[in-house]
Design a protein around this motif. Sequence first.
Motif, PDB file in Angstrom:
ATOM      1  N   ASN A  87       0.851  -1.181   0.000  1.00 30.75           N
ATOM      2  CA  ASN A  87       0.000   0.000   0.000  1.00 30.75           C
ATOM      3  C   ASN A  87       0.887   1.232   0.000  1.00 30.75           C
ATOM      4  O   ASN A  87       1.370   1.659   1.048  1.00 30.75           O
ATOM      5  N   ALA A  88       1.137   1.792  -1.178  1.00 29.02           N
ATOM      6  CA  ALA A  88       2.008   2.958  -1.287  1.00 29.02           C
ATOM      7  C   ALA A  88       1.475   4.104  -0.431  1.00 29.02           C
ATOM      8  O   ALA A  88       0.260   4.309  -0.331  1.00 29.02           O
ATOM      9  N   HIS A  89       2.396   4.832   0.180  1.00 33.07           N
ATOM     10  CA  HIS A  89       2.012   5.964   1.011  1.00 33.07           C
ATOM     11  C   HIS A  89       3.170   6.946   1.162  1.00 33.07           C
ATOM     12  O   HIS A  89       4.318   6.602   0.924  1.00 33.07           O
ATOM     13  N   ARG A  90       2.821   8.153   1.554  1.00 34.32           N
ATOM     14  CA  ARG A  90       3.818   9.177   1.868  1.00 34.32           C
ATOM     15  C   ARG A  90       4.328   8.909   3.281  1.00 34.32           C
ATOM     16  O   ARG A  90       3.563   8.497   4.166  1.00 34.32           O
ATOM     17  N   ALA A  91       5.610   9.110   3.496  1.00 32.54           N
ATOM     18  CA  ALA A  91       6.194   8.887   4.822  1.00 32.54           C
ATOM     19  C   ALA A  91       5.452   9.714   5.868  1.00 32.54           C
ATOM     20  O   ALA A  91       5.199  10.903   5.675  1.00 32.54           O
ATOM     21  N   THR A  92       5.114   9.067   6.972  1.00 30.64           N
ATOM     22  CA  THR A  92       4.412   9.755   8.049  1.00 30.64           C
ATOM     23  C   THR A  92       5.410  10.367   9.027  1.00 30.64           C
ATOM     24  O   THR A  92       6.570   9.957   9.089  1.00 30.64           O
ATOM     25  N   ARG A  93       4.956  11.307   9.780  1.00 26.94           N
ATOM     26  CA  ARG A  93       5.802  11.921  10.817  1.00 26.94           C
ATOM     27  C   ARG A  93       6.304  10.850  11.788  1.00 26.94           C
ATOM     28  O   ARG A  93       7.454  10.867  12.190  1.00 26.94           O
ATOM     29  N   ARG A  94       5.430   9.945  12.134  1.00 25.47           N
ATOM     30  CA  ARG A  94       5.803   8.881  13.071  1.00 25.47           C
ATOM     31  C   ARG A  94       6.920   8.011  12.483  1.00 25.47           C
ATOM     32  O   ARG A  94       7.885   7.686  13.171  1.00 25.47           O
ATOM     33  N   GLU A  95       6.766   7.589  11.224  1.00 21.06           N
ATOM     34  CA  GLU A  95       7.800   6.783  10.578  1.00 21.06           C
ATOM     35  C   GLU A  95       9.141   7.513  10.574  1.00 21.06           C
ATOM     36  O   GLU A  95      10.187   6.914  10.841  1.00 21.06           O
ATOM     37  N   LEU A  96       9.106   8.795  10.274  1.00 18.91           N
ATOM     38  CA  LEU A  96      10.344   9.576  10.202  1.00 18.91           C
ATOM     39  C   LEU A  96      10.997   9.726  11.572  1.00 18.91           C
ATOM     40  O   LEU A  96      12.214   9.673  11.696  1.00 18.91           O
ATOM     41  N   ARG A  97      10.190   9.907  12.598  1.00 18.18           N
ATOM     42  CA  ARG A  97      10.738  10.048  13.956  1.00 18.18           C
ATOM     43  C   ARG A  97      11.262   8.716  14.484  1.00 18.18           C
ATOM     44  O   ARG A  97      12.274   8.680  15.184  1.00 18.18           O
ATOM     45  N   GLU A  98      10.587   7.615  14.177  1.00 24.98           N
ATOM     46  CA  GLU A  98      10.951   6.316  14.748  1.00 24.98           C
ATOM     47  C   GLU A  98      12.070   5.603  13.992  1.00 24.98           C
ATOM     48  O   GLU A  98      12.685   4.686  14.541  1.00 24.98           O
ATOM     49  N   ALA A  99      12.335   5.993  12.765  1.00 23.66           N
ATOM     50  CA  ALA A  99      13.372   5.321  11.974  1.00 23.66           C
ATOM     51  C   ALA A  99      14.759   5.625  12.546  1.00 23.66           C
ATOM     52  O   ALA A  99      15.039   6.743  12.980  1.00 23.66           O
ATOM     53  N   ASP A 100      15.607   4.611  12.522  1.00 26.26           N
ATOM     54  CA  ASP A 100      17.006   4.785  12.915  1.00 26.26           C
ATOM     55  C   ASP A 100      17.871   5.136  11.709  1.00 26.26           C
ATOM     56  O   ASP A 100      18.941   5.705  11.854  1.00 26.26           O
ATOM     57  N   LEU A 101      17.404   4.756  10.527  1.00 26.94           N
ATOM     58  CA  LEU A 101      18.110   5.014   9.278  1.00 26.94           C
ATOM     59  C   LEU A 101      17.057   5.290   8.211  1.00 26.94           C
ATOM     60  O   LEU A 101      16.149   4.490   8.004  1.00 26.94           O
ATOM     61  N   VAL A 102      17.162   6.456   7.558  1.00 26.33           N
ATOM     62  CA  VAL A 102      16.236   6.843   6.490  1.00 26.33           C
ATOM     63  C   VAL A 102      17.048   6.901   5.205  1.00 26.33           C
ATOM     64  O   VAL A 102      17.980   7.698   5.084  1.00 26.33           O
ATOM     65  N   LEU A 103      16.711   6.037   4.259  1.00 21.46           N
ATOM     66  CA  LEU A 103      17.472   5.890   3.021  1.00 21.46           C
ATOM     67  C   LEU A 103      16.751   6.538   1.856  1.00 21.46           C
ATOM     68  O   LEU A 103      15.673   6.087   1.452  1.00 21.46           O
ATOM     69  N   ALA A 104      17.337   7.583   1.313  1.00 23.92           N
ATOM     70  CA  ALA A 104      16.780   8.295   0.168  1.00 23.92           C
ATOM     71  C   ALA A 104      17.342   7.715  -1.118  1.00 23.92           C
ATOM     72  O   ALA A 104      18.547   7.490  -1.236  1.00 23.92           O
ATOM     73  N   MET A 105      16.474   7.485  -2.092  1.00 20.23           N
ATOM     74  CA  MET A 105      16.921   6.940  -3.366  1.00 20.23           C
ATOM     75  C   MET A 105      17.594   7.987  -4.254  1.00 20.23           C
ATOM     76  O   MET A 105      18.367   7.630  -5.139  1.00 20.23           O
ATOM     77  N   THR A 106      17.313   9.275  -4.028  1.00 16.90           N
ATOM     78  CA  THR A 106      17.961  10.335  -4.813  1.00 16.90           C
ATOM     79  C   THR A 106      18.328  11.509  -3.911  1.00 16.90           C
ATOM     80  O   THR A 106      17.825  11.649  -2.800  1.00 16.90           O
ATOM     81  N   VAL A 107      19.159  12.368  -4.449  1.00 17.26           N
ATOM     82  CA  VAL A 107      19.511  13.614  -3.758  1.00 17.26           C
ATOM     83  C   VAL A 107      18.250  14.442  -3.524  1.00 17.26           C
ATOM     84  O   VAL A 107      18.053  15.010  -2.453  1.00 17.26           O
ATOM     85  N   GLY A 108      17.368  14.488  -4.517  1.00 16.46           N
ATOM     86  CA  GLY A 108      16.114  15.223  -4.364  1.00 16.46           C
ATOM     87  C   GLY A 108      15.244  14.668  -3.267  1.00 16.46           C
ATOM     88  O   GLY A 108      14.643  15.420  -2.490  1.00 16.46           O
ATOM     89  N   HIS A 109      15.166  13.353  -3.180  1.00 18.51           N
ATOM     90  CA  HIS A 109      14.399  12.745  -2.090  1.00 18.51           C
ATOM     91  C   HIS A 109      15.011  13.115  -0.746  1.00 18.51           C
ATOM     92  O   HIS A 109      14.294  13.385   0.222  1.00 18.51           O
ATOM     93  N   ALA A 110      16.335  13.113  -0.667  1.00 18.92           N
ATOM     94  CA  ALA A 110      17.012  13.467   0.583  1.00 18.92           C
ATOM     95  C   ALA A 110      16.668  14.895   0.989  1.00 18.92           C
ATOM     96  O   ALA A 110      16.405  15.160   2.172  1.00 18.92           O
ATOM     97  N   ARG A 111      16.647  15.812   0.035  1.00 24.72           N
ATOM     98  CA  ARG A 111      16.299  17.206   0.349  1.00 24.72           C
ATOM     99  C   ARG A 111      14.855  17.311   0.823  1.00 24.72           C
ATOM    100  O   ARG A 111      14.558  18.033   1.779  1.00 24.72           O
ATOM    101  N   ALA A 112      13.955  16.606   0.153  1.00 26.33           N
ATOM    102  CA  ALA A 112      12.556  16.608   0.589  1.00 26.33           C
ATOM    103  C   ALA A 112      12.438  15.995   1.982  1.00 26.33           C
ATOM    104  O   ALA A 112      11.703  16.511   2.833  1.00 26.33           O
TER     105      ALA A 112
END
Length: 190
Positions: free
Chosen positions: A71-96
Amino acid sequence: MTYRILVVCTGNICRSPMGEIVLHDKLAAAGITDVEVGSAGVSAEESGHPIDRRAENVLQNAGYRVPGFHNAHRATRRELREADLVLAMTVGHARALYRMMKEAGADTSKIHLWREFDGTINPAPNGAFGEGGPLEGQEKARSRPGYDFYTSDGVLDVLDPWYGDQGGFYGTLGVVERGADGIIAWIPKN
């Protein structure tokens, strides 16, 4: 304690679910059970959609187990806070992600580029935007609206196979597999 990894691309239908599935299978093969892997997008445009059929076919042809439901979804605030490692597929994704994580009150030093782990460059100890990271000082760089979501043409980007045929997905899978091996070697072992 469980180590949490969040893999992020644009809409969460191609690259990030490929990364999630490959990492999950490689972690299991290595006997690592205390790592949880999820995926999400920086955009909500594909929310509710399954994994791209071409990505699914390539993964299955390579021997990976593709879950029956995505089920595709936009990253939630909770997911971003709870993750120990967030892997961006592109430089643009990393900036976002940098902006999204700041808004969520999450630690931006957890953001890394997938390509930091495939031999392209060395992983930065303080994240992609941290001191010595490949994006140090580039948190706000953008050239045009939408650039952060849709550009994937740099040496540090996992190319987006969505616009081509199934053959492009095999190239993306190769980069994803090399990165997954590097990620597994880099994550802390309990």
